[in-house]
Each structure stands twice: as structure tokens, then as C-alpha cells.
Design a protein around this motif. Structure first.
Motif, short mmCIF file in Angstrom:
data_model
loop_
_atom_site.label_atom_id
_atom_site.label_comp_id
_atom_site.label_asym_id
_atom_site.label_seq_id
_atom_site.Cartn_x
_atom_site.Cartn_y
_atom_site.Cartn_z
N ARG A 454 0.84 -1.22 0.00
CA ARG A 454 0.03 -0.09 -0.13
C ARG A 454 0.74 1.43 -0.13
NH1 ARG A 454 -3.16 -3.78 2.53
NH2 ARG A 454 -1.94 -3.82 4.44
N GLY A 455 2.10 1.11 -0.10
CA GLY A 455 3.15 2.34 -0.06
C GLY A 455 3.22 2.67 1.16
N ARG A 456 3.20 2.10 2.32
CA ARG A 456 3.59 2.65 3.63
C ARG A 456 4.71 1.88 4.10
NH1 ARG A 456 -2.41 2.65 4.22
NH2 ARG A 456 -2.33 0.35 5.25
N THR A 457 5.34 2.26 5.14
CA THR A 457 6.42 1.64 5.80
C THR A 457 5.71 1.01 6.88
OG1 THR A 457 7.07 3.39 6.94
CG2 THR A 457 8.28 2.81 5.02
N TYR A 458 5.00 1.40 7.67
CA TYR A 458 4.22 0.79 8.92
C TYR A 458 3.05 -0.04 8.64
CZ TYR A 458 2.48 0.43 13.77
OH TYR A 458 1.68 0.06 15.06
N ASP A 459 3.18 -1.20 8.19
CA ASP A 459 2.03 -2.03 7.65
C ASP A 459 2.05 -3.56 7.89
OD1 ASP A 459 -0.34 -2.18 6.11
OD2 ASP A 459 0.33 -1.15 4.51
N THR A 460 1.18 -4.26 7.26
CA THR A 460 1.02 -5.64 7.52
C THR A 460 1.32 -6.45 6.26
OG1 THR A 460 -1.35 -5.89 6.91
CG2 THR A 460 -0.54 -5.33 9.31
N GLU A 461 1.78 -6.19 5.22
CA GLU A 461 2.22 -6.97 3.84
C GLU A 461 2.95 -6.20 3.04
OE1 GLU A 461 -0.13 -9.36 0.30
OE2 GLU A 461 -1.39 -8.51 1.81
N TRP A 462 4.03 -6.99 2.69
CA TRP A 462 5.14 -6.47 1.57
C TRP A 462 5.44 -7.53 0.65
CZ3 TRP A 462 4.50 -6.22 7.02
CH2 TRP A 462 4.92 -4.80 7.43
N THR A 463 5.74 -6.97 -0.57
CA THR A 463 6.13 -7.60 -1.69
C THR A 463 7.16 -7.16 -2.38
OG1 THR A 463 4.13 -8.90 -1.85
CG2 THR A 463 5.76 -9.09 -3.53
N PHE A 464 8.50 -7.32 -2.36
CA PHE A 464 9.49 -6.57 -3.20
C PHE A 464 10.75 -7.58 -3.41
CE2 PHE A 464 10.27 -6.53 1.43
CZ PHE A 464 11.58 -6.77 1.63
N ARG A 465 11.44 -6.84 -4.11
CA ARG A 465 12.73 -7.80 -4.47
C ARG A 465 13.92 -6.85 -3.95
NH1 ARG A 465 10.67 -11.05 -8.49
NH2 ARG A 465 12.61 -12.21 -8.61
N THR A 466 15.01 -7.55 -3.82
CA THR A 466 16.29 -7.01 -3.08
C THR A 466 16.98 -6.55 -4.32
OG1 THR A 466 17.47 -9.23 -3.57
CG2 THR A 466 16.27 -8.92 -1.37
N ASN A 467 18.10 -5.75 -4.12
CA ASN A 467 18.71 -5.07 -5.03
C ASN A 467 19.40 -5.99 -6.06
OD1 ASN A 467 20.75 -5.73 -2.95
ND2 ASN A 467 22.24 -5.45 -4.37
N VAL A 468 19.76 -5.59 -7.33
CA VAL A 468 20.02 -6.53 -8.43
C VAL A 468 21.53 -6.72 -8.82
CG1 VAL A 468 17.81 -5.73 -9.59
CG2 VAL A 468 19.83 -4.57 -10.05
N ALA A 469 22.40 -5.89 -8.18
CA ALA A 469 23.68 -6.09 -8.33
C ALA A 469 24.11 -7.50 -8.16
CB ALA A 469 24.65 -5.18 -7.36
N VAL A 470 24.71 -8.17 -9.18
CA VAL A 470 24.90 -9.60 -9.18
C VAL A 470 26.52 -9.96 -8.94
CG1 VAL A 470 23.17 -10.22 -10.63
CG2 VAL A 470 25.29 -9.45 -11.65
N ALA A 471 27.36 -8.98 -8.89
CA ALA A 471 28.66 -9.38 -8.43
C ALA A 471 28.94 -10.26 -7.20
CB ALA A 471 29.58 -8.10 -8.57
N SER A 472 29.80 -10.87 -6.97
CA SER A 472 29.81 -11.84 -5.69
C SER A 472 31.18 -11.57 -4.91
CB SER A 472 29.73 -13.38 -6.03
OG SER A 472 30.66 -13.55 -6.88
N GLY A 473 31.72 -10.41 -5.16
CA GLY A 473 33.10 -10.21 -4.39
C GLY A 473 32.95 -9.99 -2.85
#
Length: 558
Positions: A454-473
Motif C-alpha cells: 500500500r506504499g507505507r512502511t508501517y503495515d502488514t504486507e510487503w512484496t518486493f525484490r532485493t537489489n539487483v547487483a550480481v557481483a559476488s566479491g
């Protein structure tokens, strides 16, 4: 012509002395043998015809005269049967009136008792008005109220909460204002209170009892500064609303979005921490002016750093902030967005970008970094509701990207000293992330709270992705995901992509955190559901981080 009677017959007749002649005369009426007697029938017609007048009642019988011509009319007595004409009392059929018993069907009127029932239902709403109250409300004192939240009818009609209390969950309670944030390492906390306030601070490092920290007293509006010596959940409980920022100092690479005291992220008055620069961005409509001020510490004076006198629409303006402090950004006319930025290295920062619609969920976003900022940065857009198309604009360059479905991402790299905008055809969230620019270092070290669906930080449900950088150093510098509770017995569930049952479930209490993911994989799917409002935080190692942590209203005992 008549024939003469024989004389002998006449003599005999005369000899009868006393006998009366008329009778024989009738007998003499051998006229019966004479056909001409047909004219007399009417007279001779036996008095029975006198009954025939009945036929007079039946005018139809008047037509029967034709039968008069036929001797058979003698049978006309059958006309007596004509009483069958009595059947003609089709008028008797007039008993159709008897059909009036249809009125007997009117016994439907007997159903009429139902009619009175209907009015009962119709009238009832007018009398008590109860049916007119929306679901969740009841009638108290002639008005519809919610017993769960009404301060004058809390839990029951007429139960009034005392001054300073609010009605929450049908009980009168004294509100508390709390900010809980996981601090990944030692750092500093800046707190701004717009009114008199008293804050109690503690640090939960995983022991049975949190460690108490020095409190903060506000005799008036202003800023207080505290310190955190180690990683843990920093708990701040106040008597009035406030905003806190936690950071690891003036060096490194970090970005934090400014926010209003009411939680809006696009407004005419925003607050942020910074010790590098503040970048102010205008929208489609430009304000008439924008002023950036350092907010006074307790007992000190505020300082005006800059006045943007002629803002342009869809523009940005950079203001240097050499002092680690809290700053106020005030616009006249149209609202603005702003970011506090520390870009000493420019390859580890990460922050969610407010939508033009005022929250973290929306369809259009904008961001910029100051001239001279090194490194590579990209703007990420993630769909929330389904497939979408995203248009990225950097200067005169327009790039189209497709989002294949919900929780899919698209991105564009952009240079420093340039405004980048993104427009999505469906609801989305967006963030900026830096890229170290080499194949062996795919890390982020900054921190932020994830926006909910719903676009809030204080809430009950989240669906997101982590950052996309793929290097593994440096795999140990990838996203760690925590949930932080504001109420006891908060259940936290983590779901895999497409799953309907959780992969893990944990219950935590007020001020506690649950580690959900450590060193998340690049571009990883994350879905979190909590039984009560909570926060979900991205964090990393204990350096190069800054995070804004506004208070939320709670009713648990501190």
C-alpha cells in the motif's frame, strides 16, 4: 259457405223444451271441420295461451310467433320449457359477480398482514435509526458511533475517555509514540520533536532486558542527539510525535528521503538529516520559492542555508550541508520532494524514492544526484499489481522498459547532475541503488524500510525484490531483511515466490526483531505478512548507513 241442417234435426232440437241452445250451437260449430277456423284459433287458443305471457318476459319468445304459423305451435307449450330461457339467466352467470369471489382471492388481502410487516421494517429505521448506521457502528445518543474508536462512547454508549486518552480497540488508552529501528552498528541518533516531549531510549541487543540509554527531554521544539554503541534494536518511546534519524556519521555513501511530520513524502514542509548535500526536486508545477534551514538544537538558533528564488518545474536544486544536522525544507506554493545525501564514495547507497503521488506507491517518480558524484547509480522500478510499461527519461533520452508481471523490475543507469524520471502504467515502487562499477563488488551498505503493497512502511504486507547487483566479491554485504514488531504477539510469516503457505513463521513482541533473510541473493523475491502492523527493514553491515525512523502511535505499555 255454410250448408243447411236437416229439418228433422231442427225439430228434435225444438222438442227439447228446457235445454239451452248455445251449447249445441258450439257443437254445431262443426266449424272445427272447417279449415277456415284457423282464423279463430287466437280466440279459441285455449286459455293456456294466457300463460304464454311468460314468453312475453322473454322477448326472444316474441320471435317465436313465427311458430304461431305452424300448428305445431300447439307444441309451443314446449315454450314452457323455454324456461330454459331461465338458463338465459346467463345473467345468472352474472354470478360472475359470484366470481367476485375473486374478491375471495382478495384473501390475498389476508396476506395483507404482510403489508403491516413491511411497514414495520420500513418504519423501524426511522424510529431508532439503528438500521441506518453503517456496519461497525451503533446508535448512541441519536448518532451513529464506532464503539471501537469513539472517545465519548468507548466500548459502550456513554463511556467517555479522559483528557489525553484515545479510544483504541474499545478501551480508553493513553497513546504512546514509538520509533523502533535496527541499527546494524555503532552510530548516532538525531531526534526532532515539534513540541514539548520526553523520550525514553533503550537498546535491545538480544538479552532478556534491553539496555537503557540516556533519555531526551524537550522543553520546546528542537533537536536532541544521542549515541548507539553497538548493533541492536533502538527503541524510542515518547509522549508526543517525533522523527528520528540513525546514521553512522559523516563519511561513506548514504541517501535518505525527507518526510513531513504527518508522514507525507511530497509536501510544503519536509525534514531530513544530512551532512553532505540536500537535493530538492520540483514537480510538474513549480513553487514560487524554496528555503532550506538547519533546525535549531535545543537552546540554539536555526540557520537559513539557502533560498531558491525562482524554481523551475521538473527541476532540481542542490544545497550543501556541511554540518551533520536536521534540516527543514519549506516551499511556497507547490509541494516538493527532497533527499539528504552523503556521497563520499557513491557506490554503496540505497534508498526508496517517493512517488509524485505522495507515498512510496505510485505511478511516477523522480530523482537526482549532485554534480561531481562518482560511481554508477541506477533507478529501479518494481511493479506491484501486474504487468506494466515504464518510461524512463534522462534529459532528452527516453527509454522504454516492460514489466512482465507483478513484482518484476526494470532499471536505467543515469549520470550525476541529471534529473531522471520514471512513469509506470500501473502501481509501482521505486528505489535508487549504487553500483560499485566493477565485476567483483556487488554490494550495498545503506539501509531503509521497505514499502508495503500500500506504499507505507508501517503495515502488514510487503512484496518486493532485493537489489539487483550480481557481483559476488563481498557476499556478506548483501541485503539482510528484518521484521520489527510494535505490539506483543505479532506473528511474522515469510513466503517464497508464488507460495500460499509460509516458508517460515515466528512470533515476536513489542520492540523485538525477527531476522528473515541474511545476505539475500541478488534480485530475490521477498513477501512478508504480519498479524499486526510492523516494519520490514533492509540493512547490511555496520557502516555506511542512514535511515529515517518517524514515530508511530501505539497503545502498548512501554
Amino acid at each position: 259457405m255454410r250448408s243447411l241442417l236437416p229439418l228433422a234435426f231442427l225439430s228434435a232440437t225444438l222438442s227439447l223444451g228446457c235445454y239451452t241452445a248455445p251449447t249445441p250451437a258450439v257443437v254445431d260449430a262443426g266449424e272445427v271441420d272447417v279449415p277456415g277456423a284457423k282464423d279463430v284459433p287466437v280466440a279459441v287458443d285455449r286459455p293456456i295461451a294466457v300463460d304464454v305471457p311468460i314468453a312475453v318476459d322473454v322477448p326472444v319468445a316474441v320471435d317465436v310467433p313465427a311458430a304461431m304459423d305452424v300448428p305445431a305451435a300447439m307444441d309451443v307449450p314446449a315454450a314452457m320449457d323455454v324456461p330454459a330461457a331461465m338458463d338465459v339467466p346467463v345473467a345468472v352467470d352474472v354470478p360472475v359477480a359470484v366470481d367476485v369471489p375473486v374478491a375471495v382471492d382478495v384473501p390475498v388481502a389476508v396476506d395483507a398482514p404482510d403489508v403491516p410487516d413491511v411497514p414495520v421494517a420500513v418504519d423501524v429505521p426511522d424510529v431508532p435509526d439503528v438500521p441506518m448506521c453503517p456496519t461497525g457502528s451503533v446508535l448512541c445518543g441519536g448518532a451513529c458511533v464506532n464503539l471501537q474508536t469513539s472517545p465519548t462512547h468507548c466500548g459502550a454508549c456513554g463511556n467517555v475517555c479522559t483528557a489525553g486518552q484515545v479510544c483504541e480497540a474499545a478501551a480508553c488508552r493513553t497513546p504512546r509514540h514509538a520509533s523502533f529501528v535496527f541499527v546494524p552498528g555503532a552510530g548516532t541518533v538525531h531526534v526532532y520533536s515539534p513540541t514539548t516531549n520526553a523520550l525514553r531510549l533503550s537498546l535491545d541487543v538480544g538479552t532478556t532486558t534491553p539496555t537503557a540509554l540516556p533519555g531526551m527531554a524537550f522543553a520546546e521544539a528542537g533537536v536532541r542527539i544521542g549515541a548507539v554503541s553497538t548493533a541492536g534494536v533502538l527503541r524510542l518511546d515518547g509522549d508526543a510525535p517525533f522523527v528520528a534519524w540513525v546514521h553512522d556519521g559523516a563519511s561513506g555513501d548514504k541517501v535518505v528521503a525527507a518526510g513531513a511530520l504527518d508522514g507525507a513524502l511530497v509536501a510544503n514542509e519536509l525534514y531530513t538529516w544530512s551532512t553532505g548535500v540536500i537535493t530538492v526536486l520540483t514537480g510538474a508545477v513549480a513553487p514560487t520559492s524554496v528555503v532550506v534551514q538547519r533546525v535549531a538544537d535545543m537552546g540554539g538558533a536555526g540557520v537559513t542555508l539557502d533560498t531558491w528564488t525562482a524554481p523551475s518545474n521538473n527541476g532540481f536544486h542542490v544545497v550543501a550541508t556541511p554540518t551533520s544536522a536536521v534540516y527543514r525544507v519549506t516551499s511556497v506554493g507547490a509541494p516538493v520532494t527532497a533527499f539528504g545525501q552523503v556521497l563520499g564514495e557513491t557506490y554503496n547507497h540505497f534508498a526508496y524514492v517517493p512517488a509524485d503521488q505522495g507515498t512510496l506507491r505510485g505511478s511516477s517518480f523522480r530523482y537526482a544526484e549532485p554534480p561531481g558524484a562518482p560511481g554508477v547509480r541506477r533507478l529501479m522500478v518494481q511493479s506491484l499489481d501486474g504487468a506494466a510499461n515504464v518510461t524512463f527519461t534522462v534529459g532528452a533520452t527516453v527509454t522504454m522498459r516492460a514489466l512482465a508481471g507483478a513484482v518484476s523490475t526494470a532499471s536505467v543507469d543515469f549520470p550525476a547532475n541529471a534529473l531522471i524520471t520514471a512513469s509506470s502504467t500501473s502501481a509501482a515502487i521505486a528505489w535508487v541503488e549504487a553500483d560499485p562499477g566493477n565485476a567483483t563488488d556487488g554490494t550495498l551498505l545503506d539501509a531503509d524500510f521497505a514499502p508495503s503493497v500500500r506504499g507505507r512502511t508501517y503495515d502488514t504486507e510487503w512484496t518486493f525484490r532485493t537489489n539487483v547487483a550480481v557481483a559476488s566479491g563481498f557476499p556478506d554485504r548483501r541485503s539482510d531483511i528484518d521484521a520489527i514488531a510494535f505490539a506483543n504477539d505479532t506473528q511474522v510469516q515469510l513466503f517464497a515466490a508464488g507460495a500460499t503457505t509460509p516458508s517460515s513463521t515466528v512470533t515476536i513482541n513489542r520492540g523485538q526483531r525477527a531476522r528473515l533473510i541474511t545476505d539475500a541473493a541478488p534480485d530475490a523475491y521477498v513477501r512478508v505478512v504480519t498479524s499486526r502492523p510492523a516494519l520490514v527493514e533492509h540493512s547490511h553491515l555496520g557502516f555506511q548507513f542512514a535511515i529515517r525512523a518517524p514515530s508511530v502511535t501505539t497503545f502498548e505499555t512501554p
